[in-house]
Design a protein around this motif. Sequence first.
Motif, PDB file in Angstrom:
ATOM      1  N   THR A 179      -8.212   1.921 -12.862  1.00  0.00           N
ATOM      2  CA  THR A 179      -8.582   1.677 -11.344  1.00  0.00           C
ATOM      3  C   THR A 179      -8.630   0.152 -10.949  1.00  0.00           C
ATOM      4  OG1 THR A 179     -10.649   2.148 -12.077  1.00  0.00           O
ATOM      5  CG2 THR A 179      -9.771   3.930 -11.105  1.00  0.00           C
ATOM      6  N   ASP A 180      -8.356  -0.734 -12.125  1.00  0.00           N
ATOM      7  CA  ASP A 180      -8.584  -2.202 -11.431  1.00  0.00           C
ATOM      8  C   ASP A 180      -7.144  -2.750 -10.731  1.00  0.00           C
ATOM      9  OD1 ASP A 180     -11.090  -2.038 -12.664  1.00  0.00           O
ATOM     10  OD2 ASP A 180     -10.198  -3.026 -14.566  1.00  0.00           O
ATOM     11  N   ALA A 181      -7.474  -3.819 -10.272  1.00  0.00           N
ATOM     12  CA  ALA A 181      -6.242  -4.682  -9.765  1.00  0.00           C
ATOM     13  C   ALA A 181      -6.770  -6.185 -10.084  1.00  0.00           C
ATOM     14  CB  ALA A 181      -5.942  -4.388  -8.436  1.00  0.00           C
ATOM     15  N   ILE A 182      -5.679  -7.036 -10.180  1.00  0.00           N
ATOM     16  CA  ILE A 182      -5.873  -8.464 -10.529  1.00  0.00           C
ATOM     17  C   ILE A 182      -5.284  -9.045  -9.276  1.00  0.00           C
ATOM     18  CG2 ILE A 182      -5.583 -10.504 -11.774  1.00  0.00           C
ATOM     19  CD1 ILE A 182      -6.914  -8.467 -13.407  1.00  0.00           C
ATOM     20  N   VAL A 183      -6.099  -9.974  -8.465  1.00  0.00           N
ATOM     21  CA  VAL A 183      -5.733 -10.538  -7.513  1.00  0.00           C
ATOM     22  C   VAL A 183      -5.682 -12.090  -7.735  1.00  0.00           C
ATOM     23  CG1 VAL A 183      -6.346 -10.996  -4.878  1.00  0.00           C
ATOM     24  CG2 VAL A 183      -6.683  -8.540  -5.897  1.00  0.00           C
ATOM     25  N   ARG A 184      -4.588 -12.712  -7.234  1.00  0.00           N
ATOM     26  CA  ARG A 184      -4.797 -14.095  -7.111  1.00  0.00           C
ATOM     27  C   ARG A 184      -5.293 -14.698  -5.697  1.00  0.00           C
ATOM     28  NH1 ARG A 184      -0.293 -17.172  -5.660  1.00  0.00           N
ATOM     29  NH2 ARG A 184       1.090 -15.568  -6.000  1.00  0.00           N
ATOM     30  N   LEU A 185      -6.165 -15.331  -5.738  1.00  0.00           N
ATOM     31  CA  LEU A 185      -6.834 -15.616  -4.415  1.00  0.00           C
ATOM     32  C   LEU A 185      -5.896 -16.893  -3.641  1.00  0.00           C
ATOM     33  CD1 LEU A 185     -10.180 -15.678  -5.932  1.00  0.00           C
ATOM     34  CD2 LEU A 185      -9.738 -14.163  -4.249  1.00  0.00           C
ATOM     35  N   ALA A 186      -5.929 -16.565  -2.378  1.00  0.00           N
ATOM     36  CA  ALA A 186      -5.299 -17.290  -1.594  1.00  0.00           C
ATOM     37  C   ALA A 186      -6.341 -18.379  -1.027  1.00  0.00           C
ATOM     38  CB  ALA A 186      -4.542 -16.714  -0.324  1.00  0.00           C
ATOM     39  N   ALA A 187      -7.723 -17.943  -0.982  1.00  0.00           N
ATOM     40  CA  ALA A 187      -8.774 -18.642  -0.379  1.00  0.00           C
ATOM     41  C   ALA A 187     -10.166 -17.863  -0.889  1.00  0.00           C
ATOM     42  CB  ALA A 187      -8.874 -18.726   1.012  1.00  0.00           C
ATOM     43  N   THR A 188     -11.255 -18.678  -0.811  1.00  0.00           N
ATOM     44  CA  THR A 188     -12.436 -18.002  -1.165  1.00  0.00           C
ATOM     45  C   THR A 188     -13.550 -18.916  -0.474  1.00  0.00           C
ATOM     46  OG1 THR A 188     -13.868 -17.236  -2.907  1.00  0.00           O
ATOM     47  CG2 THR A 188     -12.491 -19.099  -3.397  1.00  0.00           C
TER      48      THR A 188
ATOM     49  N   GLY B 155      -3.729  -1.366 -12.292  1.00  0.00           N
ATOM     50  CA  GLY B 155      -4.100  -0.487 -13.064  1.00  0.00           C
ATOM     51  C   GLY B 155      -3.210   0.940 -12.710  1.00  0.00           C
ATOM     52  N   SER B 156      -3.176   1.668 -14.076  1.00  0.00           N
ATOM     53  CA  SER B 156      -2.210   2.718 -13.842  1.00  0.00           C
ATOM     54  C   SER B 156      -2.614   3.864 -12.736  1.00  0.00           C
ATOM     55  CB  SER B 156      -2.073   3.655 -15.042  1.00  0.00           C
ATOM     56  OG  SER B 156      -3.340   3.964 -15.522  1.00  0.00           O
ATOM     57  N   ALA B 157      -3.679   3.902 -12.444  1.00  0.00           N
ATOM     58  CA  ALA B 157      -4.234   4.864 -11.214  1.00  0.00           C
ATOM     59  C   ALA B 157      -4.299   4.123 -10.041  1.00  0.00           C
ATOM     60  CB  ALA B 157      -5.777   5.240 -11.651  1.00  0.00           C
ATOM     61  N   VAL B 158      -3.817   3.098  -9.903  1.00  0.00           N
ATOM     62  CA  VAL B 158      -3.736   2.468  -8.487  1.00  0.00           C
ATOM     63  C   VAL B 158      -2.389   2.503  -7.948  1.00  0.00           C
ATOM     64  CG1 VAL B 158      -3.934   0.240  -7.275  1.00  0.00           C
ATOM     65  CG2 VAL B 158      -5.450   0.617  -9.089  1.00  0.00           C
ATOM     66  N   THR B 159      -2.342   3.319  -6.582  1.00  0.00           N
ATOM     67  CA  THR B 159      -1.118   3.759  -5.996  1.00  0.00           C
ATOM     68  C   THR B 159      -1.057   2.808  -4.663  1.00  0.00           C
ATOM     69  OG1 THR B 159      -1.651   5.630  -5.170  1.00  0.00           O
ATOM     70  CG2 THR B 159      -0.530   5.577  -7.299  1.00  0.00           C
ATOM     71  N   ALA B 160      -2.189   2.800  -4.025  1.00  0.00           N
ATOM     72  CA  ALA B 160      -2.522   2.438  -2.635  1.00  0.00           C
ATOM     73  C   ALA B 160      -2.174   1.008  -2.306  1.00  0.00           C
ATOM     74  CB  ALA B 160      -3.546   2.601  -2.019  1.00  0.00           C
TER      75      ALA B 160
ATOM     76  N   VAL C 266      -4.044  -8.858   0.084  1.00  0.00           N
ATOM     77  CA  VAL C 266      -4.806  -7.687   0.422  1.00  0.00           C
ATOM     78  C   VAL C 266      -6.229  -8.475   0.779  1.00  0.00           C
ATOM     79  CG1 VAL C 266      -4.124  -5.985  -1.359  1.00  0.00           C
ATOM     80  CG2 VAL C 266      -5.613  -7.786  -2.195  1.00  0.00           C
ATOM     81  N   VAL C 267      -7.290  -7.747   1.513  1.00  0.00           N
ATOM     82  CA  VAL C 267      -8.553  -8.148   1.691  1.00  0.00           C
ATOM     83  C   VAL C 267      -9.258  -6.904   1.120  1.00  0.00           C
ATOM     84  CG1 VAL C 267     -10.136  -8.941   3.355  1.00  0.00           C
ATOM     85  CG2 VAL C 267      -7.739  -9.117   3.654  1.00  0.00           C
ATOM     86  N   GLY C 268     -10.631  -7.516   0.653  1.00  0.00           N
ATOM     87  CA  GLY C 268     -11.378  -6.406   0.009  1.00  0.00           C
ATOM     88  C   GLY C 268     -12.917  -6.569   0.443  1.00  0.00           C
TER      89      GLY C 268
ATOM     90  N   ALA D 216      -9.914  -0.510  -7.275  1.00  0.00           N
ATOM     91  CA  ALA D 216      -8.966  -1.176  -6.449  1.00  0.00           C
ATOM     92  C   ALA D 216      -8.453  -0.153  -5.075  1.00  0.00           C
ATOM     93  CB  ALA D 216      -7.896  -1.872  -7.207  1.00  0.00           C
ATOM     94  N   GLU D 217      -8.134   1.006  -5.660  1.00  0.00           N
ATOM     95  CA  GLU D 217      -7.373   1.965  -4.476  1.00  0.00           C
ATOM     96  C   GLU D 217      -8.417   2.121  -3.305  1.00  0.00           C
ATOM     97  OE1 GLU D 217      -4.620   3.530  -5.608  1.00  0.00           O
ATOM     98  OE2 GLU D 217      -4.672   5.416  -4.320  1.00  0.00           O
ATOM     99  N   GLY D 218      -9.627   2.335  -3.672  1.00  0.00           N
ATOM    100  CA  GLY D 218     -10.730   2.471  -2.266  1.00  0.00           C
ATOM    101  C   GLY D 218     -10.962   1.148  -1.768  1.00  0.00           C
ATOM    102  N   THR D 219     -11.037   0.145  -2.556  1.00  0.00           N
ATOM    103  CA  THR D 219     -11.400  -1.135  -2.199  1.00  0.00           C
ATOM    104  C   THR D 219     -10.585  -1.951  -1.383  1.00  0.00           C
ATOM    105  OG1 THR D 219     -12.997  -0.957  -3.972  1.00  0.00           O
ATOM    106  CG2 THR D 219     -12.771  -3.324  -3.082  1.00  0.00           C
ATOM    107  N   LEU D 220      -9.415  -2.227  -1.656  1.00  0.00           N
ATOM    108  CA  LEU D 220      -8.480  -3.202  -1.167  1.00  0.00           C
ATOM    109  C   LEU D 220      -7.809  -2.593  -0.102  1.00  0.00           C
ATOM    110  CD1 LEU D 220      -6.930  -4.834  -4.534  1.00  0.00           C
ATOM    111  CD2 LEU D 220      -8.962  -5.509  -3.093  1.00  0.00           C
TER     112      LEU D 220
END
Lengths: 337, 337
Positions: free
Chosen positions: B26-35, B69-74, B81-83, B124-128
């Motif tokens: 259920t994870d995703a890896i995000v490369r940050l544009a800004a923080t 991750g394999s369970a993330v489709t959204a 993305v923003v989360g 990630a599916e529910g968060t991003l």
Amino acid sequence: MRVAVMTAPGEVRVEDRPEPEIIEPTDAIVRLAATCICGSDLWPYRGVEAVDAPRPMGHEYAGIVEVVGSAVTAVRPGQFVVGSFFASDNTCEICRAGYQTSCVRREAAAPGGAQTERMRVPLAEGTLVATPGIPSDDLVPSLLAASDVLGTGWFGAVAAAAGPGKTVAVVGDGAVGLLGVLAARRLGAERVIAMSRHEPRQKLALDFGATDIVTERGVARIKDLTEGLGAHSVIEAVGTKESMMQAIRSTRPGGHVGYVGVAHDVHLPGEELFFSHVHLHGGPAPVRRLLPELIDLIWTRQIAPGTVFDLELPLDQAAEGYRAMDERRAVKVLLRP
Amino acid sequence: MRVAVMTAPGEVRVEDRPEPEIIEPTDAIVRLAATCICGSDLWPYRGVEAVDAPRPMGHEYAGIVEVVGSAVTAVRPGQFVVGSFFASDNTCEICRAGYQTSCVRREAAAPGGAQTERMRVPLAEGTLVATPGIPSDDLVPSLLAASDVLGTGWFGAVAAAAGPGKTVAVVGDGAVGLLGVLAARRLGAERVIAMSRHEPRQKLALDFGATDIVTERGVARIKDLTEGLGAHSVIEAVGTKESMMQAIRSTRPGGHVGYVGVAHDVHLPGEELFFSHVHLHGGPAPVRRLLPELIDLIWTRQIAPGTVFDLELPLDQAAEGYRAMDERRAVKVLLRP
């Protein structure tokens, strides 16, 4: 004229005092059909609130208007009326928003006490609501209940956002909590969980529409009954820190706590409240907002809150009424002047 | 990979840490544009919260999905993305009621910190939430603001029931309070009173739509501006007892306090709260509920919350960013990885 007076914690006697008179043109004089003892009267009785001077007691009333001041036109002598424990003009912006108990002209509705034969009600025009006619005797206890204990339980249910599809829990099995049960059901709640360990009160709760009785303190049983989430709505009707925390912890995130127990020595921990995600609303019930609806429900016999009075005494035996409530022998005592 | 780490109050350094990897499907890896640095990061920086072990910092993020991750489709690799700062499944009953920051599966969205180059986001599916395309550079600060500070100010305004015809007061002139001003105006408030004694922040408040600036503490000036009654709605965006009481006392009976400052050492007096007659709601903002709307408002350039960032630094200079916010030289610091 006879008036119940508290002279010290645990000491109530019925004294002779002068008859009330119109002082302001906005006053009315009401001859009481019935009056009663409030759970909040037990705070000074138990010494939790100071009794600095002899205090005429009572603030719940229903009866016949005898005289009105020159500025009062909405009610007239001969009408049967019910009013709230706070007098309000019912015209200021706060009243119009439905918070008559915070009216900018708010004052006590029973400055000389209501556990008496006759009382002066200030701001009568905005405070008193007439019934459609003279009620039959069996309706009087229910109309009296509307003056405070029903209105307060109802406001608790409204503040807790009780409604269709909701599970409502009620903390406190005094008269207000029990009538909170009735209100929650009338407002459409699917499930109403009454918290009580006293069998007669459990029975009353079931009569008023409770679907579940919980005897345990703490939140485990409430969570069990709500898929681990907590109730949508919780009515708090005690006023201690313990009862407030019980209410907050019994509510799911995003749910509503309606608190109507007069707070005594309560401090709420900000961090826990923050992460609880509950809505918190309450305070002195704006009974005046609710009275027209409540009177109609009683008049048309859709609700019978008067059964909350399980002991009736003549006014002269007020002291015994206080003892019975203090010792939890009675839920609520009606006094006949 | 570089990460800002707090090792003790007042001590922030940028360290090398291993690249994040997918752990759960259920994870995703995000490369940050800004923080960026949050006002709440100042609590441990100032020693109000303990720093027991070196803590990777940051919880606000916007950037490009690199791996899912394999369970993330959204969401899929390549999307911007923003989360929210809390990860949520967005399917449980609490999420569906709009309280994703109390999701039954809630966990930190940035377990390895967000003041970094890449981060693992759980659930990630529910968060991003993906933006409609890759944003132009000038939109990035506003989208980053949506991740917390805009979402939090917006929730404060919603919790305070800001809307047409209302007078809204805002306690706190940090980034959240300032964006609470923006939110209140967007929600239709007629009048928005910003409380601030700092000229640059007053100017930002006016840019965001404040109609009045109050420099005095206490409620006298707020009462003056509201016919003696208090504001209909008050947004609390600090988190101290003083700020909570300022908010409660600035609100009229029946009005609403929306509190979003993370409470620290706050105890609310029950009696005063009871008689205040306010509605109290707040807590960690369910940013996920608001993100689709906020992203749309930013994407269509109806709001530009990114101007709240008044200092931009490379990630390696995070320590200077903390100092600038601590000393109130900057409202909010954006970090470029």
